[in-house]
Design a protein around this motif. Structure first.
Motif, mmCIF file in Angstrom:
data_model
loop_
_atom_site.group_PDB
_atom_site.id
_atom_site.type_symbol
_atom_site.label_atom_id
_atom_site.label_comp_id
_atom_site.label_asym_id
_atom_site.label_seq_id
_atom_site.Cartn_x
_atom_site.Cartn_y
_atom_site.Cartn_z
ATOM 1 N N UNK A 486 0.669 -1.251 0.199
ATOM 2 C CA UNK A 486 -0.060 0.087 0.097
ATOM 3 C C UNK A 486 0.845 1.326 0.022
ATOM 4 N N UNK A 487 1.996 1.243 -0.325
ATOM 5 C CA UNK A 487 3.175 2.416 -0.218
ATOM 6 C C UNK A 487 2.649 3.350 -1.155
ATOM 7 N N UNK A 488 2.112 2.767 -2.399
ATOM 8 C CA UNK A 488 1.719 3.824 -3.456
ATOM 9 C C UNK A 488 0.559 4.745 -2.891
ATOM 10 N N UNK A 489 -0.127 4.472 -1.932
ATOM 11 C CA UNK A 489 -1.486 5.077 -1.623
ATOM 12 C C UNK A 489 -0.886 6.456 -0.884
ATOM 13 N N UNK A 490 -0.101 6.364 0.255
ATOM 14 C CA UNK A 490 0.725 7.397 0.924
ATOM 15 C C UNK A 490 2.089 7.296 1.031
ATOM 16 N N UNK A 491 2.843 7.581 -0.064
ATOM 17 C CA UNK A 491 4.198 7.432 0.040
ATOM 18 C C UNK A 491 5.024 7.859 1.228
ATOM 19 N N UNK A 492 4.815 9.337 1.712
ATOM 20 C CA UNK A 492 5.307 9.936 2.797
ATOM 21 C C UNK A 492 4.872 9.138 4.049
ATOM 22 N N UNK A 493 3.542 8.964 4.393
ATOM 23 C CA UNK A 493 3.252 7.953 5.282
ATOM 24 C C UNK A 493 4.085 6.782 5.494
ATOM 25 N N UNK A 494 4.083 6.090 4.463
ATOM 26 C CA UNK A 494 4.806 4.836 4.533
ATOM 27 C C UNK A 494 6.286 4.864 4.646
ATOM 28 N N UNK A 495 6.861 6.103 4.262
ATOM 29 C CA UNK A 495 8.278 6.336 4.689
ATOM 30 C C UNK A 495 8.521 6.586 6.008
ATOM 31 N N UNK A 496 7.410 7.433 6.678
ATOM 32 C CA UNK A 496 7.457 7.761 7.839
ATOM 33 C C UNK A 496 7.255 6.607 8.782
ATOM 34 N N UNK A 497 6.456 5.900 8.554
ATOM 35 C CA UNK A 497 6.205 4.538 9.196
ATOM 36 C C UNK A 497 7.450 3.773 9.442
ATOM 37 N N UNK A 498 8.426 3.700 8.501
ATOM 38 C CA UNK A 498 9.574 2.898 8.694
ATOM 39 C C UNK A 498 10.461 3.557 9.545
ATOM 40 N N UNK A 499 10.384 4.597 10.038
ATOM 41 C CA UNK A 499 11.101 5.479 11.045
ATOM 42 C C UNK A 499 10.841 5.265 12.449
ATOM 43 N N UNK A 500 9.582 4.828 12.629
ATOM 44 C CA UNK A 500 8.949 4.737 13.907
ATOM 45 C C UNK A 500 9.536 3.377 14.449
ATOM 46 N N UNK A 501 9.963 3.251 15.874
ATOM 47 C CA UNK A 501 10.512 2.046 16.380
ATOM 48 C C UNK A 501 9.620 0.994 17.200
ATOM 49 N N UNK A 502 8.420 1.736 17.354
ATOM 50 C CA UNK A 502 7.323 0.815 18.341
ATOM 51 C C UNK A 502 6.097 1.121 17.586
ATOM 52 N N UNK A 503 5.475 0.311 16.624
ATOM 53 C CA UNK A 503 4.387 0.651 16.175
ATOM 54 C C UNK A 503 3.324 0.434 17.108
ATOM 55 N N UNK A 504 3.511 -0.488 18.244
ATOM 56 C CA UNK A 504 2.310 -0.868 19.126
ATOM 57 C C UNK A 504 1.893 0.492 19.749
ATOM 58 N N UNK A 505 2.816 1.351 20.141
ATOM 59 C CA UNK A 505 2.423 2.939 20.905
ATOM 60 C C UNK A 505 1.381 3.278 19.619
#
Length: 895
Positions: A486-505
């Protein structure tokens, strides 16, 4: 839920069949009598409903009322051919219950082909029904013709299954029943498969959710049709309509039977109320009727909860119950009808669970009693076993029956807390299993605060879903940011998500962000307290717990900053950066904000909001990298933008001298409010315009230039300064069915104005027009109108959406002074009337107020618009000027 029960008095003379038949027989002209009987009967039933007699008691009486009229009318006209035709009620009417304006479908079943006498009799009979005021749907067929039609048509065979003999030879009716029996056509297996597919198609028409703002209580998911679906399959397989038979065959428990009947009674009450309220057949629970219906059914406001919100909460919870029972029973029917002879494949998982034909089930009915933690374990196993198709119906029933075990002791158990957090931490299936937990009642039991928002609606046009459904949509959106497909839908969001270390938060913040809705007070602050307590009790560190609580507390911060402040101003960005404090807070908040807005109402999301949030994120990210102790000032930002635009233009053949001359004509704030890309686009207009003859130059392009369609567009206007330029522009846009999302105005030192707009189509019809044609139409119309700016377009009467008439808000205007930018900030909250900005612009022109910038925020049927304005001396408005402008705006809006 209000008390919907009551004791119906014994039928009076109006409902005495013997007396009625005698009246008809002794009447010389039965038409007035029949017409009066129908009218009086309907009115009597209506009054009984309005004084509290429940629909369950009135529906059979209404069917009986129509029965008597049809029977007497048929008897009058078929005396000479009584043995040749049977009058049969079919479809919903055949079930013996009838809402005030429901379809009345009848079948005139013939023994043989019609002769002239019978044809004439039938014709007179149908004409009499119309004269009486009964609108019936009728068909005339022999048994053989019915059999042939039913074999080809699923709808017709279904309506015949509900047939009920009203008048005529019983042997003829029995011949029909034999002709359409499962042994002759539509065996239980074929019928089940066809009806299940039919239901799936019907659900899809309503977006596969019961949580629509204006649900259809008959056809929508979780509606009356889903109950009838159970009855149809039961009738075809067990040859009975009764829920008692399902109880006897082990398909229903006594509690489930009671739940089904109560759900049906509640929906009957709603539907009867809708018909009574509207005076016609109406199955849509439209906004227009919700308030009146809530009052009619006895709902009253309780604290912060409106009566209408309580009605809808009962509706959504009832629809959810019906949907769950429908799903469970269809799975049981599938096992009984489709899979009864198939080999059973059982594969053990552990002591508590096994896989049966790709469905998860308990190994023993006592599992949950012996091991209550298995109530959470079931969802973790579904995440870890992607081959599973779902939970077996018998196990779903056990989960529902044992939800009571999830009490304070259960929630305090560390193993259960670990299980819940393990579900949140899984790499797949988080959204699916949280949805399933909510559907089975486990999520609301484990998180009592979440249980309170299940089915909680907000009576406005901004929130498209109930609070629980919105929350789960938000988590789904967050999950999509994490998945590469789904990276093509919101490229910046997908990129930023890779920077977060704890998705559970992030998921926990999403789960709690609206959990305090409906309690009164600030839901962000109340939800933050809930989140902090939950996280600390579930083993998160103090830092992580406070971080989740911060996200919940500030989940509206970024959207409010982007939509209501001038994010081109470095000081606005700096103040926002101070509040988020570091890149980690910014990253999480950005993802939460985008997911939240998209989950609130899909119709309100567009490329402009995407661009606004992306711009604020990028600018804040740069400010944090630079260091808050080294802020970018306006002059530095302007130089950077000028330099980047200059380099691009020099490559396209411009000279330094020409650019220097152009730069001197434009106010420095222009470079603060526009990107280098926009500036390069605008320069083409400035270069080709002819200041000598004053002809305006208009440019239009899609805001998202990579898309084939334009949900938002950019409009740039370069024209000779005129007091009415902005008024003409906004008036023309209103006539072009364009809504303005953003407006920026700059006046050059040589008397020209630069107007930049972000617009979108106001109606869906415009989006179907060829994009190139639409862009040219906008450009040519604006150019033509701006050539004569003294001719202000008249307000065209544009269609006002029905929903806008229901939700009306008082107009509120506030003024604050922006000392930093030497202007006044006016915030306007009002209804989103068509052509609103055009009226505002006329008020500004009338008061000789200059518009510098505008931020347009649409919240369903309400707008919260922010205008940056100044007077003729380029100074903030005085108190007297503010009062004059406020009065003028009210005057224009009331026209």
């Amino acid at each position: 839920m209000p008390n919907l029960t009551g004791n119906c008095s014994q039928p009076d003379a109006l409902f005495d069949p013997g007396a009625f038949a005698d009246w008809v027989d002794t009447s010389e002209n039965p038409l007035p009598l029949l017409r009066s009987f129908l009218k009086d009967g309907i009115e009597t039933l209506k009054q009984r409903f309005l004084v509290g007699i429940p629909a369950t008691e009135l529906l059979p009486l209404h069917a009986w009322l129509v029965d008597q009229i049809l029977i007497q009318a048929c008897r009058l006209h078929t005396k000479k051919c009584a043995e040749q035709v049977a009058l049969i009620a079919v479809g919903g009417y055949g079930r013996g219950t009838l809402h005030p304006y429901s379809d009345i479908d009848i079948l005139l079943l013939l023994a043989d082909e019609t002769d002239s006498v019978l044809q004439e009799a039938i014709g007179h009979f149908i004409s009499l029904l119309w004269d009486i005021g009964l609108e019936v749907g009728h068909s005339v067929r022999t048994v053989e013709e019915c059999q042939e039609a039913a074999r080809k048509d699923l709808v017709f065979i279904t309506s015949l299954m509900e047939a009920r003999l009203l008048f005529g030879p019983e042997h003829l009716f029995k011949r029909l029943q034999v002709a359409i029996a499962p042994e002759q056509m539509w065996g239980s297996r074929q019928f089940f498969l066809a009806k299940r597919a039919e239901q799936a198609t019907r659900h899809h028409r309503y977006h596969d959710t019961a949580y629509n703002l204006e649900p259809n209580i008959k056809e929508g998911p979780g509606g009356l049709r889903d109950i009838q679906m159970i009855q149809w399959v039961s009738k075809r397989y067990f040859n009975t309509w009764s829920f008692d038979s399902l109880l006897q065959h082990g398909f229903l428990t006594p509690l489930e039977r009671k739940e089904l009947l109560e759900s049906q009674d509640f929906f009957w009450q709603l539907r009867y109320g809708l018909h009574t309220l509207t005076g016609r057949k109406e199955d849509r629970l439209l906004f227009d009727y919700q308030i009146a219906l809530a009052k009619q059914l006895g709902y009253r406001a309780q604290g912060p909860h409106l009566a209408v919100e309580q009605l809808m909460k009962d509706y959504y919870r009832t629809a959810g119950n019906i949907g769950r029972l429908n799903e469970m029973l269809l799975q049981l029917f599938e096992e009984e009808i489709l899979l009864v002879n198939e080999k059973v494949d059982i594969r053990p998982i552990n002591k508590r669970f096994q896989i049966r034909n790709k469905f998860l089930e308990v190994t023993d009915p006592q599992v949950f009693k012996h091991t209550p933690s298995a109530l959470l374990e079931v969802f973790l196993l579904l995440q870890r076993h992607p081959e599973l198709k779902g939970v077996r119906a018998s196990t779903v029933r056990l989960i529902r029956e044992h939800c009571y075990l999830i009490d304070d002791n259960f929630r305090a158990d560390s193993s259960n807390r670990n299980l819940f957090m393990e579900i949140i931490r899984q790499p797949r299936g988080i959204t699916h299993e949280l949805r399933r937990m909510n559907k089975y009642g486990v999520l609301g039991a484990y998180l009592p605060a979440f249980g309170k928002i299940v089915g909680q609606m907000q009576y406005d046009m901004f929130h498209a879903y109930t609070v629980d459904e919105h929350t789960l949509f938000l988590i789904r959106n967050l999950r999509r940011f994490a998945l590469p497909q789904y990276a093509h839908e919101f490229p910046l969001c997908s990129e930023v998500f890779q920077r977060i270390s704890k998705p559970k938060l992030l998921y926990l913040a999403g789960l709690f962000h609206d959990i305090a809705k409906g309690r009164g007070g600030d839901h962000s602050e109340l939800g933050a307290k809930d989140a902090l307590e939950f996280c600390l009790h579930h083993g998160l560190s103090h830092y992580d717990s406070r971080f989740v609580a911060w996200l919940v507390s500030h989940h509206l911060l970024m959207s409010m900053t982007a939509q209501r402040q001038d994010i081109n101003d470095p000081e606005v960005v700096r103040e926002f950066a101070i509040k988020v404090s570091d890149e980690m807070h910014l990253n999480y908040l950005y993802l939460l904000t985008v997911a939240d807005i998209r989950a609130t109402n899909p119709n309100l999301w567009n490329s402009w909001k995407d661009a606004l949030l992306s711009k604020l994120y990028t600018a804040t990210h740069q400010a944090l990298r630079r260091g808050l102790e080294h802020p970018i000032d306006k002059a530095e930002r302007i130089r950077d933008v000028q330099d980047e635009a200059r380099q691009a233009l020099l490559k396209n053949g411009w000279t330094e001298q020409k650019l220097d001359a152009l730069w001197k004509q434009i106010d420095a704030d222009y470079f603060l409010r526009h990107t280098p890309n926009e500036i390069c686009w605008h320069i083409e207009a400035l270069d080709q315009a002819e200041p000598s003859n004053g002809a305006p130059r208009v440019l239009v392009r899609p805001h998202n230039r990579e898309a084939d369609t334009a949900d938002t567009m950019e409009v740039f206007i370069y024209a000779r300064a005129h007091a009415l330029t902005f008024t003409v522009t906004t008036g023309t846009m209103a006539q072009l069915d364009l809504d303005v999302l953003d407006a920026r105005i700059i006046t050059t030192c040589h008397g020209f104005v630069l107007e930049s707009f972000i617009v979108r189509e106001a109606t869906a019809a415009s989006t179907k027009i060829d994009l190139e044609f639409r862009l040219r139409e906008i450009q040519e119309t604006l150019t033509r109108r701006l050539t004569e700016p003294d001719q202000v377009p008249s307000h065209r009467s544009r269609f006002i959406p029905r929903r806008l008439k229901v939700f009306k808000f008082p107009t509120r205007i506030t003024f604050t002074e922006d000392c930093r930018n030497c202007c006044t900030v006016m915030e306007l909250t009002t209804n989103n009337w068509p052509g609103l900005l055009s009226r505002i612009s006329q008020a500004l022109a009338n008061c000789q107020v200059q518009l510098v910038n505008a931020k347009i925020t649409t919240l369903g049927t309400q707008v919260v618009d922010v205008f940056f304005i100044c007077n003729q001396e380029d100074q903030p408005l005085t108190p007297q000027q503010q009062q004059q402008l406020e009065n003028t705006i009210h005057t224009y809006l009331e026209r």
